[in-house]
Each structure stands twice: as structure tokens, then as C-alpha cells.
Design a protein around this motif. Structure first.
Motif, PDB file in Angstrom:
ATOM      1  N   CYS A   1      -0.682  -3.248  12.005  1.00 33.67           N
ATOM      2  CA  CYS A   1      -0.566  -2.058  12.601  1.00 33.67           C
ATOM      3  C   CYS A   1       1.232  -1.808  12.938  1.00 33.67           C
ATOM      4  O   CYS A   1       1.321  -2.412  13.732  1.00 33.67           O
ATOM      5  CB  CYS A   1      -1.216  -1.652  13.872  1.00 33.67           C
ATOM      6  SG  CYS A   1      -1.683  -0.061  14.069  1.00 33.67           S
ATOM      7  N   GLY A   2       1.777  -1.017  12.239  1.00 32.03           N
ATOM      8  CA  GLY A   2       2.852  -0.857  12.394  1.00 32.03           C
ATOM      9  C   GLY A   2       3.087   0.558  13.222  1.00 32.03           C
ATOM     10  O   GLY A   2       2.889   0.917  13.997  1.00 32.03           O
ATOM     11  N   GLY A   3       3.143   1.618  11.881  1.00 32.10           N
ATOM     12  CA  GLY A   3       2.926   3.151  12.122  1.00 32.10           C
ATOM     13  C   GLY A   3       1.360   3.083  12.127  1.00 32.10           C
ATOM     14  O   GLY A   3       1.007   4.496  12.513  1.00 32.10           O
ATOM     15  N   GLY A   4       0.716   2.503  11.574  1.00 30.79           N
ATOM     16  CA  GLY A   4      -0.700   2.574  11.508  1.00 30.79           C
ATOM     17  C   GLY A   4      -1.413   2.914  10.226  1.00 30.79           C
ATOM     18  O   GLY A   4      -2.767   3.073   9.999  1.00 30.79           O
ATOM     19  N   SER A   5      -0.458   3.009   9.438  1.00 32.81           N
ATOM     20  CA  SER A   5      -1.288   3.731   7.942  1.00 32.81           C
ATOM     21  C   SER A   5      -2.201   2.605   7.037  1.00 32.81           C
ATOM     22  O   SER A   5      -3.245   3.264   6.698  1.00 32.81           O
ATOM     23  CB  SER A   5      -0.216   4.597   7.198  1.00 32.81           C
ATOM     24  OG  SER A   5       0.819   3.212   6.478  1.00 32.81           O
ATOM     25  N   ASN A   6      -1.723   1.481   7.074  1.00 33.75           N
ATOM     26  CA  ASN A   6      -2.765   0.801   6.266  1.00 33.75           C
ATOM     27  C   ASN A   6      -3.824   0.349   7.073  1.00 33.75           C
ATOM     28  O   ASN A   6      -5.006   0.328   6.737  1.00 33.75           O
ATOM     29  CB  ASN A   6      -2.125  -0.416   5.715  1.00 33.75           C
ATOM     30  CG  ASN A   6      -2.107  -1.824   6.585  1.00 33.75           C
ATOM     31  OD1 ASN A   6      -2.969  -2.688   6.571  1.00 33.75           O
ATOM     32  ND2 ASN A   6      -0.927  -1.982   7.455  1.00 33.75           N
ATOM     33  N   PHE A   7      -3.700   0.294   8.471  1.00 32.98           N
ATOM     34  CA  PHE A   7      -4.868   0.052   9.324  1.00 32.98           C
ATOM     35  C   PHE A   7      -5.728   1.333   9.224  1.00 32.98           C
ATOM     36  O   PHE A   7      -7.079   0.986   8.919  1.00 32.98           O
ATOM     37  CB  PHE A   7      -4.641  -0.118  10.623  1.00 32.98           C
ATOM     38  CG  PHE A   7      -5.787  -0.156  11.823  1.00 32.98           C
ATOM     39  CD1 PHE A   7      -6.624  -1.043  11.471  1.00 32.98           C
ATOM     40  CD2 PHE A   7      -5.966   1.051  12.376  1.00 32.98           C
ATOM     41  CE1 PHE A   7      -7.972  -1.082  12.377  1.00 32.98           C
ATOM     42  CE2 PHE A   7      -7.056   1.087  13.171  1.00 32.98           C
ATOM     43  CZ  PHE A   7      -8.101   0.055  13.236  1.00 32.98           C
TER      44      PHE A   7
ATOM     45  N   GLY B   1       6.770   7.598   5.624  1.00 29.82           N
ATOM     46  CA  GLY B   1       5.887   6.371   4.896  1.00 29.82           C
ATOM     47  C   GLY B   1       4.876   5.980   5.751  1.00 29.82           C
ATOM     48  O   GLY B   1       3.811   5.396   5.333  1.00 29.82           O
ATOM     49  N   SER B   2       4.804   6.425   6.997  1.00 29.40           N
ATOM     50  CA  SER B   2       3.539   6.116   8.062  1.00 29.40           C
ATOM     51  C   SER B   2       3.467   7.022   9.271  1.00 29.40           C
ATOM     52  O   SER B   2       4.006   8.192   9.063  1.00 29.40           O
ATOM     53  CB  SER B   2       3.891   4.587   8.497  1.00 29.40           C
ATOM     54  OG  SER B   2       2.734   4.305   9.371  1.00 29.40           O
ATOM     55  N   VAL B   3       2.538   6.706  10.066  1.00 23.40           N
ATOM     56  CA  VAL B   3       2.593   7.560  11.328  1.00 23.40           C
ATOM     57  C   VAL B   3       1.748   8.909  11.257  1.00 23.40           C
ATOM     58  O   VAL B   3       0.882   9.191  11.914  1.00 23.40           O
ATOM     59  CB  VAL B   3       4.009   7.745  12.145  1.00 23.40           C
ATOM     60  CG1 VAL B   3       3.729   8.556  13.466  1.00 23.40           C
ATOM     61  CG2 VAL B   3       4.597   6.454  12.255  1.00 23.40           C
TER      62      VAL B   3
ATOM     63  N   HIS C   1       1.036  -1.255   0.038  1.00 19.36           N
ATOM     64  CA  HIS C   1      -0.116   0.214  -0.003  1.00 19.36           C
ATOM     65  C   HIS C   1       0.742   1.441  -0.157  1.00 19.36           C
ATOM     66  O   HIS C   1       0.196   2.293  -0.112  1.00 19.36           O
ATOM     67  CB  HIS C   1      -0.864  -0.175   1.374  1.00 19.36           C
ATOM     68  CG  HIS C   1      -0.077   0.165   2.720  1.00 19.36           C
ATOM     69  ND1 HIS C   1       0.778  -0.958   3.106  1.00 19.36           N
ATOM     70  CD2 HIS C   1       0.265   1.052   3.413  1.00 19.36           C
ATOM     71  CE1 HIS C   1       1.252  -0.770   4.065  1.00 19.36           C
ATOM     72  NE2 HIS C   1       0.998   0.727   4.384  1.00 19.36           N
ATOM     73  N   LYS C   2       2.225   1.110   0.269  1.00 23.86           N
ATOM     74  CA  LYS C   2       3.059   2.386   0.383  1.00 23.86           C
ATOM     75  C   LYS C   2       3.070   3.548  -0.632  1.00 23.86           C
ATOM     76  O   LYS C   2       3.133   4.570  -0.380  1.00 23.86           O
ATOM     77  CB  LYS C   2       4.354   1.847   0.721  1.00 23.86           C
ATOM     78  CG  LYS C   2       4.522   0.968   1.979  1.00 23.86           C
ATOM     79  CD  LYS C   2       4.541   1.934   3.312  1.00 23.86           C
ATOM     80  CE  LYS C   2       5.506   1.149   4.598  1.00 23.86           C
ATOM     81  NZ  LYS C   2       5.028   0.012   4.643  1.00 23.86           N
ATOM     82  N   LEU C   3       2.645   3.001  -1.855  1.00 19.94           N
ATOM     83  CA  LEU C   3       2.709   3.912  -3.158  1.00 19.94           C
ATOM     84  C   LEU C   3       1.528   4.858  -3.003  1.00 19.94           C
ATOM     85  O   LEU C   3       1.654   6.012  -3.497  1.00 19.94           O
ATOM     86  CB  LEU C   3       2.598   2.983  -4.208  1.00 19.94           C
ATOM     87  CG  LEU C   3       2.901   3.685  -5.575  1.00 19.94           C
ATOM     88  CD1 LEU C   3       4.431   4.167  -5.545  1.00 19.94           C
ATOM     89  CD2 LEU C   3       2.943   2.698  -6.831  1.00 19.94           C
TER      90      LEU C   3
ATOM     91  N   LEU D   1      -4.833  -6.862   2.815  1.00 21.09           N
ATOM     92  CA  LEU D   1      -3.854  -7.686   2.728  1.00 21.09           C
ATOM     93  C   LEU D   1      -2.841  -6.667   2.207  1.00 21.09           C
ATOM     94  O   LEU D   1      -2.798  -6.438   1.007  1.00 21.09           O
ATOM     95  CB  LEU D   1      -4.128  -8.607   1.659  1.00 21.09           C
ATOM     96  CG  LEU D   1      -3.040  -9.707   1.642  1.00 21.09           C
ATOM     97  CD1 LEU D   1      -2.682 -10.507   2.812  1.00 21.09           C
ATOM     98  CD2 LEU D   1      -3.458 -10.678   0.524  1.00 21.09           C
ATOM     99  N   SER D   2      -2.080  -5.951   3.143  1.00 18.07           N
ATOM    100  CA  SER D   2      -1.270  -4.828   2.789  1.00 18.07           C
ATOM    101  C   SER D   2      -0.364  -4.951   1.757  1.00 18.07           C
ATOM    102  O   SER D   2       0.376  -4.108   0.910  1.00 18.07           O
ATOM    103  CB  SER D   2      -0.745  -4.091   4.150  1.00 18.07           C
ATOM    104  OG  SER D   2      -0.070  -5.171   4.770  1.00 18.07           O
ATOM    105  N   GLY D   3       0.252  -6.287   1.641  1.00 14.11           N
ATOM    106  CA  GLY D   3       1.222  -6.530   0.578  1.00 14.11           C
ATOM    107  C   GLY D   3       1.667  -7.896   0.377  1.00 14.11           C
ATOM    108  O   GLY D   3       1.250  -8.698   0.993  1.00 14.11           O
TER     109      GLY D   3
HETATM  110  C1  LIG Z   1       4.998  -0.711   5.894  1.00 12.59           C
HETATM  111  C2  LIG Z   1       4.089  -2.266   5.783  1.00 12.59           C
HETATM  112  C3  LIG Z   1       3.329  -2.312   7.018  1.00 12.59           C
HETATM  113  C4  LIG Z   1       3.321  -1.356   8.022  1.00 12.59           C
HETATM  114  O1  LIG Z   1       3.084  -0.082   7.912  1.00 12.59           O
HETATM  115  P1  LIG Z   1       1.625   0.806   8.489  1.00 12.59           P
HETATM  116  O2  LIG Z   1       1.952   2.152   8.383  1.00 12.59           O
HETATM  117  O3  LIG Z   1       1.373   0.365   9.659  1.00 12.59           O
HETATM  118  O4  LIG Z   1       0.978   0.236   7.541  1.00 12.59           O
HETATM  119  C5  LIG Z   1       2.226  -3.294   6.952  1.00 12.59           C
HETATM  120  N1  LIG Z   1       2.213  -4.014   5.758  1.00 12.59           N
HETATM  121  C6  LIG Z   1       3.274  -3.681   4.679  1.00 12.59           C
HETATM  122  C7  LIG Z   1       2.960  -4.734   3.580  1.00 12.59           C
HETATM  123  C8  LIG Z   1       4.283  -2.761   4.665  1.00 12.59           C
HETATM  124  O5  LIG Z   1       4.963  -2.709   3.500  1.00 12.59           O
END
Ligand SMILES: *Cc1c(COP(=O)(O)O)cnc(C)c1O
Length: 453
Positions: A266-272, A231-233, A114-116, A414-416
């Protein structure tokens, strides 16, 4: 076709959202302001202008509900958006589940995550302002890859500080960044003062995300042609990701269904945030929907951290943000979901969690890889280890519903995909993946160093 026949729910190109959804317009309690790292006074836009594009700073503090997506960005989104929503029929069958399980697949983006969705607008708004070069950090490499590609599209230079241990462990991610024309170097490096300081203390350090952030910020502060990108947060990153959930809403309408549960790792939270925030207005209006963030048990920011002001990096260069944190010098153990190893959390996700509009659960590595393997063998897609955290909880929720004898509609992000994470899968398959115990003593220690506000 009836809803029970559709497996791949797709939308035409003209359904790509025209606006990003800004949850700040609807939050019961507004965010507390970011604070200047030295003076501890509330940040002003001019504090941020040395490193961020003006338009992104406006988005960061905006309370407009909808913010228009520029045409140039929608054009580039068209290559991979709207992304498909799949009904997980094979997984449902394997679980003998009476639930409907769906997943939104962000791995169809050219960089595989999803980062793009946020890299494109971030670089675009910098280009509009005449910035020539972007510095950033990357952990496992997904964000660096997305930023390198976005910079190539808009004709900017990308300078990527990659956490040293990943730089050597995941050489193919660096290859992609270089293929896209980005420059990627291991962090800590001797190009910045903060890098040189760390190297002087410990030449063999594996590096960390918080060190790489210090280097990238320093790079941007010391050059006029360069801005920094994260890239997040941050609020504007969550904003850009809101296209995910907006598309999910339209796709669920197409099959005349509505989620009982939305799940995201949830890492920095952006895909959630991206999949969940567009459902917040419905929840506030009384809809019975659960929004569940999943974090690794080895880095349990929401479930075990404290809600407090903290820095985003080790050196204390970044503004202080009120968020759930494990302490800025907490070093999470080397779990395989590198993208989820961050001490802090999006202030927006944190506030909504604090206000009990969203839930959080922590899961361990081995059960997570087990879920990833079942998913690969049923749904055919090799998930990113980060995304597998969402799969684990989707499966657990389906099993719970079966026990209770009810049917629910479960949707997860499914973020990636995990095609560049096979090193981690090899470790799991050979039985070398450990369920590291989270240490309360270490947490106490790192919380002692929280800034006194
Ligand atoms: C970076 C990443 C995450 C974690 O980052 P969030 O900002 O929490 O979304 C999750 N899934 C994939 C595939 C990532 O590349």
C-alpha cells in the motif's frame, strides 16, 4: 485438471471484465467530500474541470456499482489481461506450509506493473474530450512509464516531472519514458513557478513526490490543452484497478477455492484497492475474509497516521481530502520501495480502514528484501521492492498458520517486477540496507501543520 494440479491459472481474453467495480456503492459510510484548498468549501465538479477530464470527475464521485469499460480500453487490456494467477508451489514447499498461497501477477503488463490499468483509461477519457497533452509526476518512474505509453497509444503528449533524486538514480526508467515518446524532466525544474521557488531556496534539493505534484498541477492549470493525471490515491484510480480483484475471483472459482486472506502493498493504495475491493461485498455479506494492506515501517500512513483532512502536495494546490496522513510535509526516509513513500493514502482505503473492514500492517526493509529473495529463489520472479511488502506478510501469515496447525488460502498481489530496481537489490546484497527507525518526534512536528478544518 483438478485444483491441486494447476499452477498457472489463466482466463481467456473474453473474460476481461466489462465493468469496473465501484466500492462507493457498497460502503457502510460514504466518503466525506473533498474540500477546496483555499475556501475549504466542498468541491464542485467545476473546481476540478481545469485539470481533470469530465468523465473521470464523474467516476470520482459516482455511486454506481458497475461502470462500463469502453471497448477501446478493453482492446488494449487484451495485450496483457487477464493477468495470470499463480499457485506459489515452490514457495509453499520451501516454507513447508500447509497453506495454499496464490499470487496475482501484474508484472506481465508491458510496463511491468499494475499502473497501466489506470493510465489507459485516464488518457482515453482525456482524448475523447479533445485534450492534447497530459502532465504528471512520477517518483521511481513506474507511473511515468505507464502514462507515457498510454499517451503514445492515444496520440497525446506526455509531460512527466520526475523526482530529481530518482531521475539520476534510475536513468533507465527515463529511457523507457523517452522511448515511448514522453518528455521526462527532473523536478524541481525551472519550468514552473513552484519549481523555481523551491530551487531558489535550495538549488541542491533531491526533490519529492509532493513537489513534483505541485509542478505537474501548475503545468496543467496554466495551459488550456493540458490536463493533469495522478497514478494512485484518487477514487477513479482505485476504480480502474478493480479489474485485478474481479479476475482473481473468477480464477479462484476455476480452482474451486476462496481466499481466507487477501494481501496487497500500500503506497497510495491503488493496487491494494484493486485486488481487495471486489471482495468487500462478500465481506459485508458475512464471508470470513481478511483484507490486509501492507506499508513500510518508515512510512506507516495507516498504522501510525491520523484520519484527517490534508493536502496531497507540499504547496497546498490539491484539494483537501479526508484520509490517513502523516502530514503533507512529512518527508519519509529514502527507503528503496520508492512507490510506497507517500504521506497520504487513498480516501477509500482510509475510510474502509477506519470502519475496520480492512486491516493494515507495517514491515521493515530488511525482512522485506529477505522475503523478496526467498520468493525470487523459489518462484523465479524478481519482485518490485514495493510488491515484496505483500510477499513478506504472505509468508508471515503462512508461518502463523503452520504454528496454529491450520491451513488457509492466502492470495497476494504481485504488483510488479523488479528488473529496474537492481540498484536497490545490490544495496541489500552488500548489507547496506538500513531499517530506519520511524521518528515519533518528526511525526508530531509534521502533524502540527495539518490544515485546521
Ligand atoms: C506504484 C507502485 C506501487 C504503489 O502504489 P499503489 O497505488 O499503492 O499501488 C506498488 N507496486 C508497484 C510495482 C508500483 O509500481
Amino acid at each position: 485438471m483438478s485444483r491441486d494440479e494447476l499452477t498457472k491459472i489463466i482466463l481467456p481474453e473474453d473474460k476481461i471484465p466489462k465493468f469496473w467495480y465501484n466500492v462507493q456503492a457498497d460502503m457502510p459510510h460514504p466518503l466525506e467530500p473533498g474540500l477546496h484548498p483555499q475556501t475549504h468549501q466542498p468541491l464542485t465538479p467545476s473546481d476540478l474541470e481545469p485539470i481533470f477530464a469530465r468523465e473521470l470527475i464523474l467516476q470520482e464521485v459516482s455511486s454506481e456499482r458497475f461502470i462500463e469499460i469502453p471497448r477501446e480500453i478493453r482492446e488494449l487490456y487484451k495485450q496483457y489481461r487477464p493477468s495470470p494467477l499463480f499457485r506459489a508451489r515452490q514457495l509453499e514447499a520451501a516454507l513447508q506450509s500447509n497453506c495454499r498461497i496464490y499470487y496475482k501477477y501484474e508484472g506481465v503488463s508491458p510496463v511491468g506493473s499494475h499502473k497501466l490499468n489506470s493510465a489507459l483509461p485516464q488518457v482515453y477519457f482525456n482524448k475523447v474530450q479533445g485534450i492534447k497533452r497530459i502532465s504528471t509526476e512520477t517518483g521511481a518512474g513506474q507511473w511515468g512509464t505507464a502514462l507515457a505509453l498510454a499517451c503514445k497509444h492515444f496520440g497525446l503528449e506526455a509531460m512527466i516531472y520526475m523526482v530529481k533524486v530518482s531521475f539520476y538514480q534510475k536513468p533507465y526508467r527515463r529511457s523507457i519514458m523517452e522511448l515511448y515518446g514522453g518528455r521526462c524532466i527532473p523536478s524541481p525544474s525551472n519550468l514552473t513557478e513552484s519549481g523555481r521557488q523551491v530551487l531558489a531556496r535550495d538549488p541542491e534539493t533531491p526533490g519529492s513526490l509532493a513537489i513534483a505534484i505541485s509542478e505537474a498541477v501548475e503545468d496543467a492549470v496554466t495551459r488550456d490543452d493540458t490536463n493533469y493525471s495522478l497514478g494512485s490515491v484518487l477514487n477513479h484510480v482505485c476504480l480502474h484497478q478493480s479489474i485485478i480483484g474481479q479476475e482473481v475471483k473468477m480464477q479462484m472459482e476455476l480452482v474451486d477455492d476462496y481466499p481466507d486472506i487477501i494481501i496487497g502493498c500500500c503506497g497510495g493504495g491503488s493496487n491494494f484497492a484493486g485486488i481487495a475491493f471486489p471482495f468487500i461485498p462478500d465481506k459485508l455479506a458475512g464471508k470470513n475474509i481478511r483484507l490486509v494492506a501492507v506499508e513500510p515501517a518508515a512510512c506507516p500512513t495507516l498504522t501510525q497516521g491520523v484520519y484527517a483532512y490534508d493536502y496531497g502536495d507540499v504547496a497546498g494546490f490539491t484539494p483537501l481530502m479526508k484520509m490517513y496522513t502523516l502530514g503533507h510535509d512529512f518527508i519519509p526516509s529514502g527507503i528503496h520501495a520508492g512507490g510506497l513513500r507517500y504521506h497520504g493514502e487513498s480516501p477509500l482505503v482510509s475510510r474502509l480502514y477506519h470502519d475496520k473492514l480492512i486491516e493494515a500492517v507495517a514491515v521493515k526493509q530488511n525482512p522485506t528484501f529477505e522475503a523478496a529473495m526467498l520468493f525470487a529463489q523459489t518462484e523465479s520472479i524478481v519482485p518490485a521492492p514495493e510488491s515484496a511488502h505483500a510477499i513478506r506478510v504472505a509468508i508471515d501469515e503462512a508461518l502463523k498458520a503452520k504454528e496454529e496447525g491450520v491451513s488457509r488460502t492466502i492470495v497476494f498481489n504481485l504488483s510488479g517486477h523488479g528488473h529496474l530496481d537492481l540498484f536497490s537489490y545490490d544495496k541489500y546484497l552488500s548489507g547496506e540496507t538500513e531499517d530506519v527507525e520511524f521518528s515519533d518526534a518528526e511525526l508530531k512536528e509534521s502533524l502540527r501543520n495539518l490544515p485546521q478544518i
